[in-house]
Design a protein around this motif. Structure first.
Motif, PDB file in Angstrom:
ATOM      1  N   GLY A   1      -2.117   8.730   8.654  1.00 19.12           N
ATOM      2  CA  GLY A   1      -1.456   9.961   9.071  1.00 19.12           C
ATOM      3  C   GLY A   1       0.038   9.912   8.829  1.00 19.12           C
ATOM      4  N   LEU A   2       0.668   8.766   9.095  1.00 18.39           N
ATOM      5  CA  LEU A   2       2.097   8.632   8.886  1.00 18.39           C
ATOM      6  C   LEU A   2       2.429   8.709   7.401  1.00 18.39           C
ATOM      7  CD1 LEU A   2       2.702   5.710  11.406  1.00 18.39           C
ATOM      8  CD2 LEU A   2       3.571   8.052  11.648  1.00 18.39           C
ATOM      9  N   CYS A   3       1.570   8.168   6.562  1.00 15.67           N
ATOM     10  CA  CYS A   3       1.802   8.227   5.120  1.00 15.67           C
ATOM     11  C   CYS A   3       1.647   9.642   4.565  1.00 15.67           C
ATOM     12  CB  CYS A   3       0.850   7.286   4.396  1.00 15.67           C
ATOM     13  SG  CYS A   3       1.215   5.524   4.608  1.00 15.67           S
ATOM     14  N   ALA A   4       0.834  10.438   5.217  1.00 14.72           N
ATOM     15  CA  ALA A   4       0.566  11.788   4.739  1.00 14.72           C
ATOM     16  C   ALA A   4       1.506  12.816   5.341  1.00 14.72           C
ATOM     17  CB  ALA A   4      -0.875  12.182   5.060  1.00 14.72           C
ATOM     18  N   ALA A   5       2.297  12.416   6.325  1.00 12.10           N
ATOM     19  CA  ALA A   5       3.144  13.369   7.064  1.00 12.10           C
ATOM     20  C   ALA A   5       4.174  14.023   6.148  1.00 12.10           C
ATOM     21  CB  ALA A   5       3.853  12.645   8.201  1.00 12.10           C
TER      22      ALA A   5
ATOM     23  N   ILE B   1      11.424  -4.020  -0.544  1.00 18.61           N
ATOM     24  CA  ILE B   1      10.282  -3.524  -1.318  1.00 18.61           C
ATOM     25  C   ILE B   1      10.356  -3.982  -2.774  1.00 18.61           C
ATOM     26  CG2 ILE B   1       9.229  -1.425  -2.269  1.00 18.61           C
ATOM     27  CD1 ILE B   1       9.471  -0.169   0.488  1.00 18.61           C
ATOM     28  N   PRO B   2      11.515  -3.865  -3.462  1.00 17.33           N
ATOM     29  CA  PRO B   2      11.575  -4.409  -4.823  1.00 17.33           C
ATOM     30  C   PRO B   2      11.236  -5.903  -4.879  1.00 17.33           C
ATOM     31  CG  PRO B   2      13.427  -2.951  -4.451  1.00 17.33           C
ATOM     32  CD  PRO B   2      12.739  -3.106  -3.119  1.00 17.33           C
ATOM     33  N   GLY B   3      11.691  -6.663  -3.889  1.00 16.13           N
ATOM     34  CA  GLY B   3      11.380  -8.095  -3.869  1.00 16.13           C
ATOM     35  C   GLY B   3       9.908  -8.363  -3.670  1.00 16.13           C
ATOM     36  N   LEU B   4       9.270  -7.556  -2.827  1.00 12.75           N
ATOM     37  CA  LEU B   4       7.829  -7.680  -2.607  1.00 12.75           C
ATOM     38  C   LEU B   4       7.069  -7.383  -3.900  1.00 12.75           C
ATOM     39  CD1 LEU B   4       5.445  -7.927  -0.503  1.00 12.75           C
ATOM     40  CD2 LEU B   4       5.590  -5.433  -0.305  1.00 12.75           C
ATOM     41  N   LEU B   5       7.444  -6.296  -4.566  1.00 14.57           N
ATOM     42  CA  LEU B   5       6.768  -5.900  -5.798  1.00 14.57           C
ATOM     43  C   LEU B   5       6.998  -6.908  -6.920  1.00 14.57           C
ATOM     44  CD1 LEU B   5       7.471  -2.045  -5.755  1.00 14.57           C
ATOM     45  CD2 LEU B   5       5.355  -3.235  -5.117  1.00 14.57           C
ATOM     46  N   ALA B   6       8.111  -7.637  -6.846  1.00 11.40           N
ATOM     47  CA  ALA B   6       8.410  -8.658  -7.857  1.00 11.40           C
ATOM     48  C   ALA B   6       7.824 -10.018  -7.491  1.00 11.40           C
ATOM     49  CB  ALA B   6       9.924  -8.778  -8.035  1.00 11.40           C
TER      50      ALA B   6
ATOM     51  N   ARG C   1       1.907  -5.676  -1.056  1.00 16.17           N
ATOM     52  CA  ARG C   1       1.868  -5.098  -2.404  1.00 16.17           C
ATOM     53  C   ARG C   1       0.667  -4.169  -2.547  1.00 16.17           C
ATOM     54  NH1 ARG C   1       3.505 -10.308  -3.587  1.00 16.17           N
ATOM     55  NH2 ARG C   1       1.345 -10.982  -3.834  1.00 16.17           N
ATOM     56  N   PRO C   2       0.724  -3.214  -3.468  1.00 16.56           N
ATOM     57  CA  PRO C   2      -0.388  -2.263  -3.632  1.00 16.56           C
ATOM     58  C   PRO C   2      -1.728  -2.943  -3.899  1.00 16.56           C
ATOM     59  CG  PRO C   2       1.537  -1.462  -4.792  1.00 16.56           C
ATOM     60  CD  PRO C   2       1.881  -2.845  -4.316  1.00 16.56           C
ATOM     61  N   GLY C   3      -1.731  -4.093  -4.546  1.00 13.36           N
ATOM     62  CA  GLY C   3      -2.989  -4.756  -4.857  1.00 13.36           C
ATOM     63  C   GLY C   3      -3.522  -5.651  -3.762  1.00 13.36           C
ATOM     64  N   ALA C   4      -2.864  -5.676  -2.597  1.00 10.21           N
ATOM     65  CA  ALA C   4      -3.237  -6.627  -1.550  1.00 10.21           C
ATOM     66  C   ALA C   4      -4.007  -5.975  -0.409  1.00 10.21           C
ATOM     67  CB  ALA C   4      -1.984  -7.317  -1.017  1.00 10.21           C
ATOM     68  N   ALA C   5      -4.900  -5.051  -0.740  1.00 12.87           N
ATOM     69  CA  ALA C   5      -5.615  -4.305   0.300  1.00 12.87           C
ATOM     70  C   ALA C   5      -6.500  -5.197   1.157  1.00 12.87           C
ATOM     71  CB  ALA C   5      -6.455  -3.196  -0.339  1.00 12.87           C
TER      72      ALA C   5
ATOM     73  N   THR D   1       6.780   5.424   6.116  1.00 17.29           N
ATOM     74  CA  THR D   1       7.134   6.759   5.648  1.00 17.29           C
ATOM     75  C   THR D   1       6.325   7.101   4.397  1.00 17.29           C
ATOM     76  OG1 THR D   1       8.903   6.047   4.136  1.00 17.29           O
ATOM     77  CG2 THR D   1       9.511   6.389   6.454  1.00 17.29           C
ATOM     78  N   PRO D   2       6.115   8.387   4.124  1.00 22.44           N
ATOM     79  CA  PRO D   2       5.376   8.773   2.912  1.00 22.44           C
ATOM     80  C   PRO D   2       6.014   8.226   1.635  1.00 22.44           C
ATOM     81  CG  PRO D   2       5.548  10.644   4.401  1.00 22.44           C
ATOM     82  CD  PRO D   2       6.429   9.565   4.970  1.00 22.44           C
ATOM     83  N   GLU D   3       7.350   8.216   1.574  1.00 22.59           N
ATOM     84  CA  GLU D   3       8.027   7.735   0.372  1.00 22.59           C
ATOM     85  C   GLU D   3       7.722   6.263   0.128  1.00 22.59           C
ATOM     86  OE1 GLU D   3       9.750  11.299   1.953  1.00 22.59           O
ATOM     87  OE2 GLU D   3       9.510   9.346   2.921  1.00 22.59           O
ATOM     88  N   ARG D   4       7.728   5.477   1.183  1.00 20.94           N
ATOM     89  CA  ARG D   4       7.431   4.055   1.040  1.00 20.94           C
ATOM     90  C   ARG D   4       5.941   3.832   0.777  1.00 20.94           C
ATOM     91  NH1 ARG D   4      11.322   2.531   6.132  1.00 20.94           N
ATOM     92  NH2 ARG D   4      13.283   2.466   4.968  1.00 20.94           N
ATOM     93  N   CYS D   5       5.100   4.658   1.399  1.00 19.92           N
ATOM     94  CA  CYS D   5       3.658   4.521   1.200  1.00 19.92           C
ATOM     95  C   CYS D   5       3.263   4.753  -0.260  1.00 19.92           C
ATOM     96  CB  CYS D   5       2.898   5.497   2.087  1.00 19.92           C
ATOM     97  SG  CYS D   5       3.012   5.139   3.866  1.00 19.92           S
ATOM     98  N   ALA D   6       4.087   5.510  -0.991  1.00 22.52           N
ATOM     99  CA  ALA D   6       3.800   5.763  -2.401  1.00 22.52           C
ATOM    100  C   ALA D   6       4.017   4.507  -3.249  1.00 22.52           C
ATOM    101  CB  ALA D   6       4.680   6.896  -2.918  1.00 22.52           C
ATOM    102  N   LYS D   7       4.711   3.512  -2.691  1.00 17.45           N
ATOM    103  CA  LYS D   7       5.043   2.310  -3.455  1.00 17.45           C
ATOM    104  C   LYS D   7       4.292   1.072  -2.984  1.00 17.45           C
ATOM    105  CE  LYS D   7       9.804   3.981  -4.040  1.00 17.45           C
ATOM    106  NZ  LYS D   7      11.215   3.703  -3.701  1.00 17.45           N
ATOM    107  N   VAL D   8       3.995   1.014  -1.683  1.00 14.59           N
ATOM    108  CA  VAL D   8       3.441  -0.212  -1.097  1.00 14.59           C
ATOM    109  C   VAL D   8       2.353   0.129  -0.092  1.00 14.59           C
ATOM    110  CG1 VAL D   8       5.550  -1.584  -1.390  1.00 14.59           C
ATOM    111  CG2 VAL D   8       5.266  -0.180   0.664  1.00 14.59           C
ATOM    112  N   LEU D   9       1.708  -0.915   0.432  1.00 12.93           N
ATOM    113  CA  LEU D   9       0.703  -0.752   1.480  1.00 12.93           C
ATOM    114  C   LEU D   9       1.283  -1.193   2.819  1.00 12.93           C
ATOM    115  CD1 LEU D   9      -2.499  -2.291  -0.166  1.00 12.93           C
ATOM    116  CD2 LEU D   9      -1.863   0.126  -0.034  1.00 12.93           C
ATOM    117  N   PHE D  10       1.057  -0.398   3.856  1.00 12.63           N
ATOM    118  CA  PHE D  10       1.480  -0.755   5.202  1.00 12.63           C
ATOM    119  C   PHE D  10       0.275  -1.167   6.041  1.00 12.63           C
ATOM    120  CE2 PHE D  10       5.327   1.565   4.164  1.00 12.63           C
ATOM    121  CZ  PHE D  10       6.310   0.915   4.901  1.00 12.63           C
ATOM    122  N   SER D  11       0.531  -2.066   6.974  1.00 15.15           N
ATOM    123  CA  SER D  11      -0.461  -2.338   8.008  1.00 15.15           C
ATOM    124  C   SER D  11      -0.533  -1.134   8.932  1.00 15.15           C
ATOM    125  CB  SER D  11      -0.044  -3.570   8.816  1.00 15.15           C
ATOM    126  OG  SER D  11       1.108  -3.271   9.604  1.00 15.15           O
TER     127      SER D  11
END
Length: 306
Positions: free
Chosen positions: A302-306, A108-113, A255-259, A126-136
């Protein structure tokens, strides 16, 4: 963002031309900043990121060398995630995956960088990861299991049994199993972090841990590639946190901006997960069956909000 540097007066004949050129330079600099993510310099997905990948001809992917999810097999990037992602990006007009191997905890740090454009590692949503990145949307589901010494001398079946019997549990760095174990009552000091799958099996054989926790499919693959090791994989189970069952569902990471890129990816992914026969044809060689096909009702939101 810093102000434009003073322009060399040799390029200008009058004061008015100099001011006009300064304004133009400033406008170009602002436009350039608007195309990158604040604080990272990574390209912003303004709806043109996929077009840029198509023009470039490849997508940069990060993976962690964890079979059967994403690993190097000779000169080939292999496993569940790269195989599915290669199929998806090919359908999107991007022919090649260019891999970068890194530790799981630095994906995740490498993706964000901006070291890569997508994580192809079967990463759990997971919710913790969803707070930082976007999942398919989920590309697989898999229950959790324990690998134990042959004969299972301590009778370990799940995290609660590990807590009750004072067992030491091995987990991978930054993997979700650590939180599952602690939620079941395994003391923090009894949860041992390991860098790689093989480290877990080796620690088990050396008696440094009593059980190695991972997805059932990962442990079956590990046992398969270490056929002579005196270990066994227990029956799969579903951990709970605060009474909520935890399904190990994984996906691609953006990355968060890659929706817009993520959404295009999801549309092609749905064509694969919506056809169990095609899904198994693509990744059955890695131990994935129709049981691992994510149900349509299991969604990332749903998984991000769990």
């Amino acid at each position: 963002m810093p102000s434009p540097a003073p322009l060399d007066r040799r390029g200008f004949l009058t004061r008015s031309v100099q001011f006009g050129s300064l304004a133009l330079a400033s406008g170009l600099a602002v436009a350039a900043c608007s195309r990158t993510e604040a604080g990272t310099g990574a390209p912003k997905d303004d709806g043109e990121l996929l077009a840029r990948l198509r023009e470039r001809g490849f997508v940069r992917v990060g993976f962690a060398g964890e079979a059967p999810y994403g690993f190097q097999d000779g000169d080939t990037l292999a496993g569940e995630a790269p195989t599915l992602h290669r199929e998806v990006f090919k359908a999107l007009g991007v022919a090649e995956l260019r891999p970068t191997l890194t530790e799981f905890g630095t994906l995740i740090p490498g993706l964000l960088a901006d070291r890569f454009d997508v994580v192809s590692a079967g990463m759990s949503i997971t919710p913790e990861r969803c707070a930082k990145v976007l999942f398919s949307e989920p590309e697989f589901v898999s229950a959790t299991a324990l690998m134990v010494p042959e004969g299972n001398p301590k009778g370990l079946t799940d995290f609660r049994s590990c807590a009750a019997k004072g067992a030491t549990v091995g987990v991978l760095t930054a993997a979700v199993e650590a939180s599952y174990a602690k939620a079941a009552g395994v003391p923090e000091g009894a949860v041992k972090t390991l860098a790689k799958q093989q480290d877990g099996l080796d620690a088990l054989l050396a008696g440094r841990i009593d059980a190695f926790a991972l997805t059932a499919i990962s442990l079956r693959w590990l046992a398969r590639t270490n056929r002579r090791a005196a270990v066994e994989v227990g029956a799969p189970f579903t951990p709970e946190i605060d009474g909520v069952r935890q399904f190990s569902a994984g996906g691609a990471v953006f990355r968060p901006g890659a929706a817009a890129l993520r959404d295009a990816f999801d549309r092609e992914l749905a064509k694969i997960t919506g056809s169990p026969a095609r899904y198994v044809r693509l990744i059955g060689r890695y131990g994935f069956t129709e049981r691992e096909v994510p149900p349509r009702t299991l969604r990332t939101a749903g998984l991000c909000a769990a």
